[in-house]
Design a protein around this motif. Structure first.
Motif, PDB file in Angstrom:
ATOM      1  N   LEU A   5       6.193   5.191   5.871  1.00  0.00           N
ATOM      2  CA  LEU A   5       7.301   4.245   5.733  1.00  0.00           C
ATOM      3  C   LEU A   5       8.285   4.361   6.892  1.00  0.00           C
ATOM      4  O   LEU A   5       8.886   3.365   7.306  1.00  0.00           O
ATOM      5  CB  LEU A   5       8.018   4.473   4.399  1.00  0.00           C
ATOM      6  N   GLU A   9       5.703   5.952  -3.470  1.00  0.00           N
ATOM      7  CA  GLU A   9       5.667   5.350  -2.139  1.00  0.00           C
ATOM      8  C   GLU A   9       5.718   3.825  -2.238  1.00  0.00           C
ATOM      9  O   GLU A   9       6.439   3.161  -1.483  1.00  0.00           O
ATOM     10  CB  GLU A   9       4.407   5.775  -1.380  1.00  0.00           C
ATOM     11  N   ALA A  38       8.704   1.538  -0.876  1.00  0.00           N
ATOM     12  CA  ALA A  38       8.409   0.478   0.090  1.00  0.00           C
ATOM     13  C   ALA A  38       9.037  -0.838  -0.353  1.00  0.00           C
ATOM     14  O   ALA A  38       9.606  -1.579   0.465  1.00  0.00           O
ATOM     15  CB  ALA A  38       6.897   0.317   0.233  1.00  0.00           C
ATOM     16  N   ARG A  91       6.880   2.333   9.660  1.00  0.00           N
ATOM     17  CA  ARG A  91       6.999   0.901   9.360  1.00  0.00           C
ATOM     18  C   ARG A  91       8.418   0.405   9.620  1.00  0.00           C
ATOM     19  O   ARG A  91       8.621  -0.731  10.051  1.00  0.00           O
ATOM     20  CB  ARG A  91       6.616   0.636   7.905  1.00  0.00           C
TER      21      ARG A  91
END
Length: 211
Positions: free
Chosen positions: A21, A60, A64, A24
């Motif tokens: 993450l 997760e 997200a 990202r």
């Protein structure tokens, strides 16, 4: 900031999710922010989970979704897909069915979320069965708590039976769907609730831009 001052992870396996993450959202959120959010997501899900086998994966995914919502709040762009949030008390029945049906019907044209004001430990098995029978693919659904950023990011908030606990944010579009609670109901009743929700989804789609 040193690594030792980062928020403590409740499960060391979450570190891989933090890394993914962080990459990202590189340039937008620090590793510390990502780690704090994924740790909080894990702890919120663990508080109600009946089965903890998949908590690391689900934390997760939940983190997200929350990071995506935060990014949308901080930097909204015109012409984005509409964001619809379904809220009920336990996020184990009505809101899960409505979200799954809308995602199935609208595909990538709508960003769909669901949450509960007092989330249960698991989705009702009859709800899963009724959706599967209707050809709605379920990607490991799980009850989630309602968080501020998910509410703030939504364009439309649709509530179902959460009463005074339902969120109210000025400037948002709100709908209340008086649909029966499928909790503990026989499968025939759950199917009728599914069909009632599907009819409402059809009407909702006619009002959503691009959907």
């Amino acid at each position: 900031m040193t690594a030792s001052s980062y928020p403590v992870l409740p499960d060391e396996r979450l570190a891989a999710g933090v890394a993914r993450l962080a990459v990202r959202h590189q340039g937008r959120y620090s590793v510390e922010t990502v780690q704090r959010l994924i740790a909080d997501s894990y702890e919120q899900l663990a508080a109600n989970a009946h089965v903890r086998t998949h908590l690391v994966v689900l934390a997760e995914r939940f983190a997200a979704e929350r990071l995506d919502a935060l990014a949308h709040i901080e930097s909204p762009t015109g012409g984005e897909r509409p964001r619809v949030l379904f809220v009920c008390s336990h996020n184990a029945g009505r809101s899960q069915m409505a979200a799954a049906l809308l995602a199935h019907r609208a595909g990538d044209d709508v960003i769909v979320s669901s949450a509960g004001t007092h989330p249960s430990g698991a989705v009702d098995p009859h709800v899963v069965q009724a959706l599967t029978e209707a050809g709605v693919a379920l990607d490991e659904v799980y009850p989630k708590p309602l968080t501020d950023e998910i509410v703030q990011a939504a364009d439309i908030v649709i509530t179902m039976g959460c009463g005074d606990a339902c969120p109210v944010v000025p400037g948002h579009r709100y709908l209340d769907w008086p649909v029966p609670d499928p909790d503990g109901a026989p499968i025939a009743v759950v199917r009728s609730i599914r069909d009632a929700l599907d009819a409402r989804i059809t009407a909702l789609l006619d009002t959503l831009p691009g959907a």
